[in-house]
Design an enzyme around this catalytic site. Sequence first.
Site, PDB file in Angstrom:
ATOM      1  CB  CYS A   1      12.782   8.426   8.765  1.00 39.61           C
ATOM      2  SG  CYS A   1      13.674   7.482   7.535  1.00 39.61           S
TER       3      CYS A   1
ATOM      4  CB  THR B   1       7.093   6.462  16.399  1.00 38.00           C
ATOM      5  OG1 THR B   1       8.409   6.563  15.830  1.00 38.00           O
ATOM      6  CG2 THR B   1       7.177   5.636  17.660  1.00 38.00           C
TER       7      THR B   1
ATOM      8  CD  GLU C   1      13.017   3.678   8.194  1.00 41.00           C
ATOM      9  OE1 GLU C   1      12.879   4.555   9.079  1.00 41.00           O
ATOM     10  OE2 GLU C   1      13.051   3.921   6.983  1.00 41.00           O
TER      11      GLU C   1
ATOM     12  CE  LYS D   1      -1.831   2.713   3.070  1.00 38.89           C
ATOM     13  NZ  LYS D   1      -1.869   4.019   2.388  1.00 38.89           N
TER      14      LYS D   1
HETATM   15  P1  NDP Z   1       1.854   7.564   8.770  1.00 39.61           P
HETATM   16  O1  NDP Z   1       2.714   6.754   9.663  1.00 39.61           O
HETATM   17  O2  NDP Z   1       0.460   7.809   9.168  1.00 39.61           O
HETATM   18  O3  NDP Z   1       1.821   6.915   7.306  1.00 39.61           O
HETATM   19  C1  NDP Z   1       2.678   5.917   6.805  1.00 39.61           C
HETATM   20  C2  NDP Z   1       1.878   4.892   6.012  1.00 39.61           C
HETATM   21  O4  NDP Z   1       1.019   4.156   6.882  1.00 39.61           O
HETATM   22  C3  NDP Z   1       0.947   5.503   4.961  1.00 39.61           C
HETATM   23  O5  NDP Z   1       0.844   4.639   3.857  1.00 39.61           O
HETATM   24  C4  NDP Z   1      -0.356   5.573   5.724  1.00 39.61           C
HETATM   25  O6  NDP Z   1      -1.479   5.704   4.907  1.00 39.61           O
HETATM   26  C5  NDP Z   1      -0.337   4.257   6.458  1.00 39.61           C
HETATM   27  N1  NDP Z   1      -1.206   4.182   7.625  1.00 39.61           N
HETATM   28  C6  NDP Z   1      -1.776   5.192   8.325  1.00 39.61           C
HETATM   29  N2  NDP Z   1      -2.486   4.683   9.358  1.00 39.61           N
HETATM   30  C7  NDP Z   1      -2.351   3.339   9.312  1.00 39.61           C
HETATM   31  C8  NDP Z   1      -2.822   2.261  10.121  1.00 39.61           C
HETATM   32  N3  NDP Z   1      -3.572   2.465  11.209  1.00 39.61           N
HETATM   33  N4  NDP Z   1      -2.499   0.990   9.797  1.00 39.61           N
HETATM   34  C9  NDP Z   1      -1.699   0.754   8.718  1.00 39.61           C
HETATM   35  N5  NDP Z   1      -1.237   1.722   7.923  1.00 39.61           N
HETATM   36  C10 NDP Z   1      -1.535   3.008   8.211  1.00 39.61           C
HETATM   37  O7  NDP Z   1       2.547   8.933   8.489  1.00 39.61           O
HETATM   38  P2  NDP Z   1       1.843  10.256   7.938  1.00 39.61           P
HETATM   39  O8  NDP Z   1       1.936  10.224   6.494  1.00 39.61           O
HETATM   40  O9  NDP Z   1       0.482  10.470   8.513  1.00 39.61           O
HETATM   41  O10 NDP Z   1       2.799  11.349   8.544  1.00 39.61           O
HETATM   42  C11 NDP Z   1       2.638  11.752   9.902  1.00 39.61           C
HETATM   43  C12 NDP Z   1       3.961  12.011  10.550  1.00 39.61           C
HETATM   44  O11 NDP Z   1       4.666  10.794  10.604  1.00 39.61           O
HETATM   45  C13 NDP Z   1       4.869  12.944   9.797  1.00 39.61           C
HETATM   46  O12 NDP Z   1       4.668  14.254  10.133  1.00 39.61           O
HETATM   47  C14 NDP Z   1       6.227  12.463  10.217  1.00 39.61           C
HETATM   48  O13 NDP Z   1       6.587  13.064  11.416  1.00 39.61           O
HETATM   49  C15 NDP Z   1       6.035  10.992  10.447  1.00 39.61           C
HETATM   50  N6  NDP Z   1       6.493  10.173   9.313  1.00 39.61           N
HETATM   51  C16 NDP Z   1       7.666   9.561   9.446  1.00 39.61           C
HETATM   52  C17 NDP Z   1       8.159   8.800   8.425  1.00 39.61           C
HETATM   53  C18 NDP Z   1       9.454   8.126   8.566  1.00 39.61           C
HETATM   54  O14 NDP Z   1       9.928   7.514   7.613  1.00 39.61           O
HETATM   55  N7  NDP Z   1      10.058   8.210   9.713  1.00 39.61           N
HETATM   56  C19 NDP Z   1       7.472   8.657   7.152  1.00 39.61           C
HETATM   57  C20 NDP Z   1       6.184   9.323   7.110  1.00 39.61           C
HETATM   58  C21 NDP Z   1       5.758  10.041   8.169  1.00 39.61           C
HETATM   59  P3  NDP Z   1      -1.927   7.194   4.488  1.00 39.61           P
HETATM   60  O15 NDP Z   1      -0.930   7.641   3.497  1.00 39.61           O
HETATM   61  O16 NDP Z   1      -3.222   7.073   3.898  1.00 39.61           O
HETATM   62  O17 NDP Z   1      -1.925   8.007   5.744  1.00 39.61           O
END
Ligand code: NDP
Length: 474
Positions: free
Chosen positions: A288, A234, A254, A181
């Site tokens: 990240c 996280t 990760e 996804k």
């Molecule tokens: P998320 O952790 O919400 O998103 C990462 C992925 O997980 C996306 O594909 C998301 O879908 C999906 N997802 C969201 N909720 C669920 C769930 N309950 N079960 C399974 N999958 C899920 O990150 P965000 O994009 O909302 O970003 C929010 C914050 O997270 C950022 O501001 C940043 O601080 C941090 N972040 C950190 C990352 C890293 O690599 N360290 C990467 C991305 C974000 P969808 O896209 O539809 O939300």
Amino acid sequence: MFEYAPAPESVRPQIKEHYGLFIDGEFTDAADGAVFKSVNPSTEEALFTVAEAGEADVQAAVAAARRAQESVWGPMSGAERGKYLFRIARLLQERAREFAVAESLDNGKPIKETRDFDVPTAAQHFFYHAGWADKLAYAGLGADPRPLGVIGQVIPWNFPLLMLSWKIAPALACGNTVVLKPAETTPLTALMFAELCQEAELPPGVVNILPGAGATGAALVDSAVDKVAFTGSTAVGRAIAKSIAGSKKKLTLELGGKAANIVFDDAPIDQAVEGIVNGIFFNQGHVCCAGSRLLVQESVADDVLERLKARVETLRVGDPLDKNTDIGAINSAEQLSRIQALAATGGDEGAEVWQPACELPERGFWFRPTVFTGVQQSMRIAKEEIFGPVLSVLTFRTPDEAIAKANNTPYGLSAGVWTEKGSKILWAAERLRAGVVWANTFNQFDAASPFGGLKESGYGREGGRQGLEAYLDV
Ligand code: NDP
């Protein structure tokens, strides 16, 4: 500063008006007919519509992946699997410019990054893992390591194609099939990758791509997969770990970071300034492992800050498709408001804010490169992952203080050390609680080098021999 004439990218990829889900080798609409739009963050214009996968689609994709794993991909020899991975890598190279432009349009990141980093590194991951496919018995993971089965993979929006390659290449090399996804705001290159799988004549069901939002990710995590591989925040990582606890599913996470980039007083200052800029402003800070906390030795702090500000003044913010652009658009309105809210707490809590005098485009989601000085460890901008172009500067007097401050975080993904002394690098690397420590450089990645975190930055490694272990029953 030199004036630059606009240098717009001329290649325009064929973006379809509508994309389906990619299940069992075919594009199909969602069972319930749901669709959503993907928006260009630099213009706020809709780029295309895409089917949104629901629970029934997740089940269909997992069933297709199971059939493909048991009947074709699992029994296939490693050498044959390797040929498919090589073919995918070559096709990615052939279509590199098209993928680079598409990624910039859908994500907002500058073309020079997608062209020179995201797409070549994604191809490298397929080349690297193609080489492993027939050598798994020599990876030091047992004489006959077996695939796990069907893997559910959920990736974020900051490096859409690259995160896809980090997930799909090792999984396929090890004989697993996948259901992936992509993030809601950046599905385009994953869908183009699905087309590329068709072109490579990958057997149907080996790769399935399910665009959707968090609910689709949650349904995939809850489905009958054998392992979940997640990159993202996280908070969501924690929720996933809870939801699969007690099941037989394996999990790698990760997650976030708040890396310290430490500059000692004997560091080559101009190189360190380049490393600081790369560490926090690469990919708009949506990284990240970004070096979001600069720890600079007090005796050189004024000099470092002066040169840093002069350098940041030269960064060009704007059109992601201009080849001169250093900092592109923030990926979404939601992420922009998160950055704005967290950055505002910096001023409220007493830090001093500095931004260069750059003009921002009128439409789209933009945030100026920002440097906070006078930052205390207790401030939110020193503790929380901002995931934007915002640097928090702290100072230290002794090496021990630098290490103590660097490790004062629940995260542990990466760190940087700048010094001319090799012994100090080794001393610091031994003490820093981070999965990756860069010395006199920052943000270096290679498919052969394992990447992953400690503490709340997650567990499991991606890349290298260690990354194979996460996809094998050893
Ligand atoms: P998320 O952790 O919400 O998103 C990462 C992925 O997980 C996306 O594909 C998301 O879908 C999906 N997802 C969201 N909720 C669920 C769930 N309950 N079960 C399974 N999958 C899920 O990150 P965000 O994009 O909302 O970003 C929010 C914050 O997270 C950022 O501001 C940043 O601080 C941090 N972040 C950190 C990352 C890293 O690599 N360290 C990467 C991305 C974000 P969808 O896209 O539809 O939300």
